[in-house]
Enzyme design. Structure first.
Site, PDB file in Angstrom:
ATOM      1  CG  HIS A  84      -1.883  -1.153   1.239  1.00  9.43           C
ATOM      2  ND1 HIS A  84      -2.644  -1.461   2.340  1.00  9.43           N
ATOM      3  CD2 HIS A  84      -2.188  -2.094   0.306  1.00  9.43           C
ATOM      4  CE1 HIS A  84      -3.366  -2.545   2.086  1.00  9.43           C
ATOM      5  NE2 HIS A  84      -3.097  -2.947   0.858  1.00  9.43           N
ATOM      6  CG  HIS A  99      -7.492  -3.021  -1.869  1.00  9.88           C
ATOM      7  ND1 HIS A  99      -6.943  -1.961  -1.177  1.00  9.88           N
ATOM      8  CD2 HIS A  99      -6.743  -4.110  -1.544  1.00  9.88           C
ATOM      9  CE1 HIS A  99      -5.919  -2.402  -0.453  1.00  9.88           C
ATOM     10  NE2 HIS A  99      -5.774  -3.702  -0.663  1.00  9.88           N
ATOM     11  CG  ASP A 152      -3.263  -5.125  -2.845  1.00  8.43           C
ATOM     12  OD1 ASP A 152      -2.878  -4.267  -2.031  1.00  8.43           O
ATOM     13  OD2 ASP A 152      -4.013  -6.066  -2.531  1.00  8.43           O
ATOM     14  CG  HIS A 165       0.291  -9.626  -2.581  1.00  6.97           C
ATOM     15  ND1 HIS A 165       0.280  -8.303  -2.982  1.00  6.97           N
ATOM     16  CD2 HIS A 165      -0.647  -9.730  -1.602  1.00  6.97           C
ATOM     17  CE1 HIS A 165      -0.614  -7.644  -2.267  1.00  6.97           C
ATOM     18  NE2 HIS A 165      -1.192  -8.484  -1.427  1.00  6.97           N
TER      19      HIS A 165
END
Length: 303
Positions: free
Chosen positions: A78, A237, A241, A264
């Site tokens: 973030h 969001h 990310d 991720h």
């Protein structure tokens, strides 16, 4: 010339780690040309530095973790997203613990901190990584792709088998030549499901999570009193990310990122594949800012 930029002043904040639940003191400091973003574990003696680079990613369970030997910094995405969105090339990030504070679960508070510190242009050209051809990684039905694009664009699609998310917008595409990171993406919060919380806490994850710093969803709806900040907050969001994860290339991108159910781990695999395929990208800079496909807000005085 589009120049590198850093912070004008040092600025501090306090928060808690999303996964550790620990109180964390955060300090953002200016850094010289070509430093990049460097995390510093100031609670250790001697202080341990971990540059924000793809090769230093050690864990990707629920967040992106940077490692240097047995020292780590969790949940960097973030803050890195805010750094990318505001075009910060060089900064030191000092922490009193092993996790970046979660703040409100979005990049908004980090944007505010950086803007409050002020931005300073430096006497060196800003380097961009331009994507020259398609690069893709897949894991089952999950996919992450880089494509050539004259600007910076992020497209994302999520597909959660959950009654609440089924009714929400699950795809979005943001072209940052026509809209701003701050306006479109920065305030989208992380989210979690009540059904997963017991499992996460058993594994020492989400110990600091609450409706104060995440969208919490059960089978009937969003539990946060104020609801969502936008109908597409969930997918926005994921874009936030991704922007943070992509900044681990060490430079701003000229190209398009497309993610389908990516996270991720896959984002990091894509970066590593791109870096290895040296014919798929080039480093460029712009002597004449008017010819660049990407522009940044002019630095303003610190408040």
């Amino acid at each position: 010339m589009i120049r590198q930029r850093t912070l004008k002043n040092t600025i501090r904040a306090t928060g808690v780690g999303l996964h550790s639940g620990e109180k964390v003191y955060l300090t953002l400091k200016p850094a010289p040309v070509d430093t990049g973003i460097v995390f510093r574990r100031a609670d250790l003696s001697p202080v341990v530095e971990i540059p924000a680079r793809a090769a230093n990613v050690g864990e990707t369970t629920m967040s992106t973790t940077l490692v240097n030997g047995d020292v780590k910094v969790d949940t960097v995405e973030h803050l890195l997203s805010a750094m990318a969105g505001l075009g910060i090339d060089n900064a030191y990030v000092e922490l009193s613990a092993s996790e970046v504070p979660i703040m409100d679960g979005s990049a908004g508070p980090f944007v505010f901190l950086i803007q409050s510190a002020g931005l300073e242009e430096q006497d060196a050209p800003k380097k961009f990584i331009r994507i020259l051809r398609e690069v893709t990684v897949e894991d089952g039905d999950k996919r992450a792709t880089f494509l050539p694009f004259d600007g910076f664009k992020v497209s994302f699609e999520i597909d959660f088998d959950h009654p609440v998310l089924k009714g929400q917008t699950q795809s979005a595409s943001v072209d940052f030549s026509s809209t701003s990171f701050v306006k479109e993406v920065s305030r989208a919060r992380t989210f979690g499901f009540m059904r997963d919380i017991e499992y996460l806490r058993k594994h020492n994850l989400a110990l600091g999570g609450s409706v104060e710093n995440a969208i919490v969803v059960d089978e009937t709806g969003v539990l946060n009193e104020d609801g969502l900040r936008s109908e597409d907050e969930f997918v926005k969001h994921k874009i936030l990310d991704a922007i943070g994860d992509l900044y681990l290339l060490g430079n701003s991108l000229i190209g398009e990122f497309k993610g389908y159910k990516s996270g991720h781990s896959l984002n990091n695999q894509l970066l590593r594949k791109l870096i290895a395929e040296t014919d798929a990208w080039e480093v460029v800079f712009f002597e004449d800012a008017s010819t660049a496909p990407i522009s940044y807000m002019r630095p303003v005085a610190a408040v």
